[in-house]
Write a protein that holds these residues in place. Sequence first.
Motif, PDB file in Angstrom:
ATOM      1  N   GLN A  39      32.741  20.562  16.418  1.00  0.00           N
ATOM      2  CA  GLN A  39      33.653  20.652  17.389  1.00  0.00           C
ATOM      3  C   GLN A  39      33.823  19.773  18.445  1.00  0.00           C
ATOM      4  N   SER A  42      32.138  21.226  24.844  1.00  0.00           N
ATOM      5  CA  SER A  42      32.916  21.884  25.586  1.00  0.00           C
ATOM      6  C   SER A  42      32.994  21.149  26.915  1.00  0.00           C
ATOM      7  N   ASP A  44      35.073  21.030  31.238  1.00  0.00           N
ATOM      8  CA  ASP A  44      35.991  21.842  32.214  1.00  0.00           C
ATOM      9  C   ASP A  44      36.500  20.917  33.176  1.00  0.00           C
ATOM     10  N   GLY A  56      39.960  23.076  28.998  1.00  0.00           N
ATOM     11  CA  GLY A  56      38.539  23.254  28.167  1.00  0.00           C
ATOM     12  C   GLY A  56      39.061  22.820  26.895  1.00  0.00           C
ATOM     13  N   PRO A  57      38.006  22.838  25.982  1.00  0.00           N
ATOM     14  CA  PRO A  57      38.355  22.481  24.764  1.00  0.00           C
ATOM     15  C   PRO A  57      39.348  23.362  24.058  1.00  0.00           C
ATOM     16  N   ALA A  58      39.787  24.460  24.666  1.00  0.00           N
ATOM     17  CA  ALA A  58      40.559  25.232  23.898  1.00  0.00           C
ATOM     18  C   ALA A  58      42.057  24.476  23.663  1.00  0.00           C
TER      19      ALA A  58
END
Lengths: 177, 157
Positions: A39, A42, A44, A56-58
Amino acid sequence: MNRIWLFLPLVLAVTLGVVLYWGLGEDPSELDSALVGRQVPSFDLPMLHDSKVSAGPAIFKGKVQLLNVWGTWCAACRVEHPQLNRLSEQGVPIVGLNYKDERGAALDWLEERGDPYSRVIYDPEGSLGFDLGVYGAPETYLIDAEGIVRHRHVGVVDQDVWESDFEPLYERYRKDG
Amino acid sequence: MNAIVKTAEAVLLLLAVVFLAMPAMAQERFEDPELRERFSELTRELRCPKCQNESIAESGAPISEDMRERVRRMMREGATDEEIRQAMVERFGSFVSYRPAFAPRTWALWIGPFVALVIGVGVVLVLVARNRARRQLDSTPLSDEERRRAEKWLRDE
């Protein structure tokens, strides 16, 4: 005595020669990314265009995207930029990571040369860059719809690199997703 | 008079250099000599991904500076050497470790020399044994039958 054993040193020498010769063709400055198959780390961080909006990683979920690490101090990024513009025109979504740069200079750059990015993450400290293992700009990552890194290229992505390294993977993961 | 001014200038310049350099040095160094030693050992066994074949202790590349900074920070936060190494390998790959981990990918690297040693010793032992056997054969006296045959050959010649 088995005479065939006499050929053993020859076989060994030839094998060694082939392995070493094959190694000569490798580019030692291109390292395997430790992140491939994992992935996106992470983070921010604020966006380049609007410091009040953070990401963010979203943002790497939902579709196959490229992540391009760049900075206005990076000479090779200058060379790469037209190719990114072309890819963007073809509909390839590219997220930018503005790495160790100044906001004003970066915005001017995009104004001047065109903006191929769907969005640009602003990382003046290079913190996401560090977690990605970035050791030189430009670097480009192919990230699938799950947010998993599938490929990393260090250096300029020109048409050849795109066609040989990225496009097949891009098409494959797009079909899977 | 002129000489005094020159000397004063030189002293000022020297002081300026020393004081300007101090913040950088303060950032570089740990007060505790033990930590300093640990830091220098760790940075010597981590390899700069950009300027390859230099450790991050030697390298002046920006990425090495970042990596040193991260090592320093993790040490201050109480991380063990292993955790620091792990953090670097996770990001930059096993390439950055001058001391590669014992993993399937590096088995050949770690075990290879010992395998070569065992093969070499084996070859030497076989050669020695064979040589000894041959020498023993040479020194065994001929049996009566062998002697008769040998004499017959010599006669026929």
